[in-house]
Write an enzyme that holds these catalytic residues in place. Structure first.
Site, short mmCIF file in Angstrom:
data_model
loop_
_atom_site.label_atom_id
_atom_site.label_comp_id
_atom_site.label_asym_id
_atom_site.label_seq_id
_atom_site.Cartn_x
_atom_site.Cartn_y
_atom_site.Cartn_z
N PRO A 9 0.71 -1.18 -0.20
CG PRO A 9 0.05 -1.00 2.10
CD PRO A 9 0.58 -2.30 1.04
CG ASN A 10 -0.36 4.40 1.37
OD1 ASN A 10 -1.33 4.99 0.69
ND2 ASN A 10 -0.59 3.83 2.31
NE ARG A 17 3.91 7.04 0.94
CZ ARG A 17 4.25 5.76 1.65
NH1 ARG A 17 4.36 4.95 0.95
NH2 ARG A 17 4.20 5.71 2.97
CE1 TYR A 22 8.71 5.62 2.43
CE2 TYR A 22 7.12 7.28 2.37
CZ TYR A 22 7.56 6.15 2.92
OH TYR A 22 7.20 5.89 4.05
CG ASN A 76 8.41 -1.37 0.11
OD1 ASN A 76 7.78 -1.83 1.37
ND2 ASN A 76 8.94 -0.20 -0.22
CB ALA A 79 1.55 0.16 6.52
CD GLU A 100 11.19 -6.66 5.94
OE1 GLU A 100 11.33 -7.91 6.41
OE2 GLU A 100 10.78 -5.73 6.55
CG HIS A 102 11.39 -1.57 4.71
ND1 HIS A 102 9.96 -1.52 4.57
CD2 HIS A 102 11.55 -2.65 5.07
CE1 HIS A 102 9.36 -2.71 4.78
NE2 HIS A 102 10.37 -3.34 5.29
NE ARG A 109 9.74 6.81 8.05
CZ ARG A 109 8.93 6.54 7.16
NH1 ARG A 109 8.94 5.72 6.12
NH2 ARG A 109 7.89 7.30 7.09
C1 DQA Z 1 8.28 1.63 3.51
C2 DQA Z 1 8.23 1.94 5.13
C3 DQA Z 1 6.92 1.52 5.80
O1 DQA Z 1 7.03 1.85 7.08
C4 DQA Z 1 5.89 2.57 5.12
O2 DQA Z 1 4.70 2.07 5.78
C5 DQA Z 1 5.69 2.53 3.70
C6 DQA Z 1 7.02 2.41 2.89
C7 DQA Z 1 9.36 2.08 2.85
O3 DQA Z 1 9.51 1.60 1.70
O4 DQA Z 1 10.43 2.63 3.36
O5 DQA Z 1 4.54 2.39 3.17
O6 DQA Z 1 7.91 0.29 3.42
#
Ligand code: DQA
Length: 149
Positions: A9-10, A17, A22, A76, A79, A100, A102, A109
């Site tokens: 998501p997102n 974003r 990011y 990735n 959240a 994994e 990020h 953070r």
């Molecule tokens: C993320 C880090 C996560 O905590 C966050 O919710 C994201 C992006 C990252 O790529 O840094 O949506 O996965």
């Protein structure tokens, strides 16, 4: 070697974003980053990209990867990394080698929950904090792990 690059998501509007967190690049930059990291080895890698904001759709895509005997996953989960037992449960049984990723350094953070990953124990390892380069580094890690070419 077939590798699924899965975003949760997102992560569908990277570049727009929160670019301070990011970055300014979108996922379309990833194939060139893979080539710059892997060089000629990139020729053995077939990347398939998928993004969804929905937990169920991500699990459906993981199950499809299992059905299609995909060799590796770069994931990735956004959240859902921190909250989804369902995503973690899926990785636990499909047993496809997964890295994994990020984009941000989740360990640096301010939200403490970001330092927790429910999926990490089902992954080969994790890469965080290197922006979109992290996806290419994850592909490289999978190529090494899978032992090709
Ligand atoms: C993320 C880090 C996560 O905590 C966050 O919710 C994201 C992006 C990252 O790529 O840094 O949506 O996965």
């Amino acid at each position: 070697m077939d590798i699924l690059v899965l975003n949760g998501p997102n992560l569908g509007h990277l570049g727009q974003r929160q670019p301070d967190v990011y970055g300014v690049l979108g996922m379309e930059a990833v194939p060139d980053l893979v080539r710059s990291v892997l060089g000629a080895q990139a020729d053995v890698v077939q990347l398939t990209f998928f993004q969804s904001n929905s937990e169920g759709a991500l699990i459906d895509r993981l199950e499809l990867a299992w059905q299609n005997t995909i060799h590796g996953i770069v994931f990735n989960a956004g959240a859902y990394t921190h909250t989804s037992l369902a995503v973690a449960d899926c990785l636990a049984w499909i047993k496809i080698p997964c890295v994994e990723v990020h984009i941000s350094n989740v360990h640096a953070r301010t939200t403490p929950l970001r330092q927790t990953s429910l999926m990490a124990r089902h992954c080969l390892g994790s890469i965080a904090g290197f922006g979109l380069l992290g996806y290419a580094l994850a592909v490289q890690a999978l190529v090494q792990h899978l032992g090709q070419p």
